[in-house]
Motif scaffolding. Structure first.
Motif: not given
Length: 216
Positions: A101-102, A143-147, A149-150, A159-160
């Motif tokens: 969900g991020v 690739s954006v989703k992976k970034k 998550k980090k 939280g973002l």
């Protein structure tokens, strides 16, 4: 190595370019009104309000306000006119219970002459150049989703933060024309998927009706 996707429209060439979120967008204020501050009745002068929970559950990628009904703010609640959303604005959830969900987000593709604010637990990005639907898919790219998550923090709730998001660097097509064609193509695929789902639902309903008639 050249930074280009494996599958590409033949009329476009050139490497994709790396841009930071700061280079691509500016921030627009979101508001922290809760569900109790909202009403569901349609009133012409009230301001529409997009709660982060509605992005998680209902609205992803693109939002056409001529086709959906959103909750509205009670009239006594304050807001600044400069924070009203526009076509092309991207609303991102900044809180999630899991990594999937991020960064779930939705781009406004048709404001439909309505007033609207982004709500609780959202970050609003306003593109410096309207991508005409492209940015609605941006945070769903693997690739954006992976970034993303980090850079999230937290354990039970993730939280973002704006401070981390603004530094995020992503690859995008070098021209607006390619961005728009990608968005148009993927949107056509989405519509095809929806039609197939509707067909499947009708078949399931037909099967249920048969079973009711055939079995005691």
């Amino acid at each position: 190595d050249k930074k280009v996707p494996e599958l590409r429209f033949p009329e476009f060439s050139g490497e994709w370019v790396e841009k930071s979120i700061k280079n691509l967008f500016s921030f627009v204020k979101s508001y922290s009104y809760s569900r109790k501050d909202l009403i569901m009745e349609e009133k012409e002068k009230n301001v529409l309000y997009l709660h982060y929970g509605d992005i998680h559950k209902k609205y992803k990628q693109h939002l056409d306000l001529c086709k959906v009904s959103l909750p509205q703010l009670r009239q006594n609640l304050l807001y600044d006119e400069k924070d009203l959303l526009k076509d092309g604005d991207l609303i991102i959830t900044d809180a999630s219970e899991d990594y999937e969900g991020v960064g779930e987000s939705v781009e406004i593709v048709n404001i439909c002459n309505k007033k609207m604010l982004a709500g609780l637990h959202t970050i609003v990005l306003r593109p410096k150049i309207n991508g005409k639907g492209f940015y609605g898919y941006l945070f769903y790219i693997p690739s954006v989703k992976k970034k993303l998550k980090k850079i999230v923090t937290g354990i039970s709730v993730l939280g973002l933060s704006k401070n981390e998001l603004v530094k995020l660097k992503i690859l995008i097509p070098p021209t607006l024309a390619e961005q728009e064609k990608i968005a148009s193509f993927v949107s056509a695929v989405d519509k095809k998927v929806e039609l197939e789902k509707e067909k499947l639902d009708k078949i399931k309903s037909y099967k249920k009706g048969l079973l009711q008639k055939m079995l005691i």
